[in-house]
Design a protein around this motif. Sequence first.
Motif, PDB file in Angstrom:
ATOM      1  N   VAL A   1       0.865  -1.183   0.000  1.00  0.00           N
ATOM      2  CA  VAL A   1       0.000   0.000   0.000  1.00  0.00           C
ATOM      3  C   VAL A   1       0.897   1.228   0.000  1.00  0.00           C
ATOM      4  N   ILE A   2       0.488   2.235  -0.746  1.00  0.00           N
ATOM      5  CA  ILE A   2       1.187   3.520  -0.754  1.00  0.00           C
ATOM      6  C   ILE A   2       0.279   4.522  -0.058  1.00  0.00           C
ATOM      7  N   PHE A   3       0.776   5.089   1.031  1.00  0.00           N
ATOM      8  CA  PHE A   3       0.053   6.105   1.800  1.00  0.00           C
ATOM      9  C   PHE A   3       0.659   7.462   1.448  1.00  0.00           C
ATOM     10  N   ILE A   4      -0.192   8.438   1.145  1.00  0.00           N
ATOM     11  CA  ILE A   4       0.283   9.792   0.873  1.00  0.00           C
ATOM     12  C   ILE A   4      -0.395  10.721   1.857  1.00  0.00           C
ATOM     13  N   ASP A   5       0.424  11.416   2.649  1.00  0.00           N
ATOM     14  CA  ASP A   5      -0.153  12.303   3.662  1.00  0.00           C
ATOM     15  C   ASP A   5      -0.556  13.640   3.056  1.00  0.00           C
ATOM     16  N   ALA A   6      -1.173  14.469   3.844  1.00  0.00           N
ATOM     17  CA  ALA A   6      -1.726  15.738   3.370  1.00  0.00           C
ATOM     18  C   ALA A   6      -0.662  16.706   2.883  1.00  0.00           C
ATOM     19  N   ASP A   7       0.592  16.482   3.273  1.00  0.00           N
ATOM     20  CA  ASP A   7       1.687  17.341   2.818  1.00  0.00           C
ATOM     21  C   ASP A   7       2.433  16.740   1.632  1.00  0.00           C
ATOM     22  N   GLY A   8       1.953  15.607   1.129  1.00  0.00           N
ATOM     23  CA  GLY A   8       2.571  14.970  -0.029  1.00  0.00           C
ATOM     24  C   GLY A   8       3.616  13.927   0.311  1.00  0.00           C
ATOM     25  N   GLY A   9       3.878  13.710   1.608  1.00  0.00           N
ATOM     26  CA  GLY A   9       4.828  12.677   1.995  1.00  0.00           C
ATOM     27  C   GLY A   9       4.300  11.301   1.633  1.00  0.00           C
ATOM     28  N   GLN A  10       5.176  10.445   1.143  1.00  0.00           N
ATOM     29  CA  GLN A  10       4.765   9.117   0.699  1.00  0.00           C
ATOM     30  C   GLN A  10       5.412   8.056   1.577  1.00  0.00           C
TER      31      GLN A  10
ATOM     32  N   GLY B   1      -5.437 -10.396   3.186  1.00  0.00           N
ATOM     33  CA  GLY B   1      -6.454 -10.616   4.208  1.00  0.00           C
ATOM     34  C   GLY B   1      -6.431  -9.595   5.327  1.00  0.00           C
ATOM     35  N   GLN B   2      -5.351  -8.830   5.456  1.00  0.00           N
ATOM     36  CA  GLN B   2      -5.282  -7.782   6.478  1.00  0.00           C
ATOM     37  C   GLN B   2      -5.869  -6.496   5.912  1.00  0.00           C
ATOM     38  N   SER B   3      -6.475  -5.698   6.777  1.00  0.00           N
ATOM     39  CA  SER B   3      -7.035  -4.431   6.305  1.00  0.00           C
ATOM     40  C   SER B   3      -5.934  -3.390   6.155  1.00  0.00           C
ATOM     41  N   ILE B   4      -6.207  -2.406   5.334  1.00  0.00           N
ATOM     42  CA  ILE B   4      -5.262  -1.304   5.168  1.00  0.00           C
ATOM     43  C   ILE B   4      -5.092  -0.565   6.493  1.00  0.00           C
ATOM     44  N   MET B   5      -6.160  -0.442   7.283  1.00  0.00           N
ATOM     45  CA  MET B   5      -6.052   0.204   8.592  1.00  0.00           C
ATOM     46  C   MET B   5      -5.075  -0.543   9.493  1.00  0.00           C
ATOM     47  N   GLU B   6      -5.208  -1.860   9.563  1.00  0.00           N
ATOM     48  CA  GLU B   6      -4.309  -2.655  10.407  1.00  0.00           C
ATOM     49  C   GLU B   6      -2.858  -2.475   9.970  1.00  0.00           C
ATOM     50  N   SER B   7      -2.653  -2.438   8.661  1.00  0.00           N
ATOM     51  CA  SER B   7      -1.309  -2.238   8.140  1.00  0.00           C
ATOM     52  C   SER B   7      -0.762  -0.872   8.540  1.00  0.00           C
ATOM     53  N   ALA B   8      -1.602   0.150   8.461  1.00  0.00           N
ATOM     54  CA  ALA B   8      -1.165   1.502   8.829  1.00  0.00           C
ATOM     55  C   ALA B   8      -0.765   1.551  10.296  1.00  0.00           C
ATOM     56  N   ILE B   9      -1.540   0.927  11.142  1.00  0.00           N
ATOM     57  CA  ILE B   9      -1.224   0.908  12.573  1.00  0.00           C
ATOM     58  C   ILE B   9       0.058   0.109  12.819  1.00  0.00           C
ATOM     59  N   ASP B  10       0.183  -1.064  12.194  1.00  0.00           N
ATOM     60  CA  ASP B  10       1.379  -1.890  12.362  1.00  0.00           C
ATOM     61  C   ASP B  10       2.643  -1.165  11.904  1.00  0.00           C
TER      62      ASP B  10
ATOM     63  N   HIS C   1     -10.365   6.976   8.048  1.00  0.00           N
ATOM     64  CA  HIS C   1     -10.840   7.539   6.783  1.00  0.00           C
ATOM     65  C   HIS C   1      -9.657   7.795   5.851  1.00  0.00           C
ATOM     66  N   VAL C   2      -9.803   7.380   4.595  1.00  0.00           N
ATOM     67  CA  VAL C   2      -8.807   7.659   3.561  1.00  0.00           C
ATOM     68  C   VAL C   2      -9.532   8.047   2.275  1.00  0.00           C
ATOM     69  N   TYR C   3      -8.774   8.660   1.379  1.00  0.00           N
ATOM     70  CA  TYR C   3      -9.248   8.917   0.020  1.00  0.00           C
ATOM     71  C   TYR C   3      -8.510   7.938  -0.887  1.00  0.00           C
ATOM     72  N   VAL C   4      -9.257   7.102  -1.584  1.00  0.00           N
ATOM     73  CA  VAL C   4      -8.663   6.114  -2.476  1.00  0.00           C
ATOM     74  C   VAL C   4      -8.390   6.779  -3.823  1.00  0.00           C
TER      75      VAL C   4
ATOM     76  N   LEU D   1      -4.756  -5.790  -5.274  1.00  0.00           N
ATOM     77  CA  LEU D   1      -4.628  -4.409  -4.795  1.00  0.00           C
ATOM     78  C   LEU D   1      -3.170  -3.995  -4.584  1.00  0.00           C
ATOM     79  N   ASP D   2      -2.235  -4.811  -5.041  1.00  0.00           N
ATOM     80  CA  ASP D   2      -0.821  -4.489  -4.887  1.00  0.00           C
ATOM     81  C   ASP D   2      -0.522  -3.136  -5.531  1.00  0.00           C
ATOM     82  N   GLY D   3      -0.039  -2.198  -4.725  1.00  0.00           N
ATOM     83  CA  GLY D   3       0.288  -0.853  -5.212  1.00  0.00           C
ATOM     84  C   GLY D   3      -0.813   0.169  -4.992  1.00  0.00           C
ATOM     85  N   ILE D   4      -1.918  -0.216  -4.349  1.00  0.00           N
ATOM     86  CA  ILE D   4      -3.017   0.718  -4.121  1.00  0.00           C
ATOM     87  C   ILE D   4      -2.490   1.967  -3.411  1.00  0.00           C
ATOM     88  N   THR D   5      -3.004   3.105  -3.828  1.00  0.00           N
ATOM     89  CA  THR D   5      -2.604   4.380  -3.244  1.00  0.00           C
ATOM     90  C   THR D   5      -3.791   4.988  -2.519  1.00  0.00           C
TER      91      THR D   5
END
Length: 106
Positions: free
Chosen positions: A4-13, A21-30, A50-53, A94-98
């Motif tokens: 998963v690629i997470f992009i924050d509000a300032d553009g940080g990646q 089988g794991q949720s994106i939320m669980e991954s973010a917390i881990d 909450h995220v914007y896909v 979903l490999d590479g989902i942003t």
Amino acid sequence: MPRVIFIDADGGQFEADVPVGQSIMESAIDNMIDGILGECGGVMSCATCHVYVAKEWQAKLEPAEEREEDMLDMAVEPQENSRLSCQIEMTDALDGITVYLPRSQF
């Protein structure tokens, strides 16, 4: 392992490997991704995940169920591409989902 690629509000990646089988939320917390709190643990009672896909990934996701849509109505600045990351279960497809993290969650 899909990523998963997470992009924050300032553009940080930030990227994280997510077991199928794991949720994106669980991954973010881990992976200690700032901006996703998951205060309710993924039971759809807080919208702190909450995220914007990214537009190009929306069609690859199962549609949000009514309960998720109701929670998103309570999120700060929901958009057409808003989702609760606790409801997005990772698959190989979903490999590479942003996903973009709302400024309101920082």
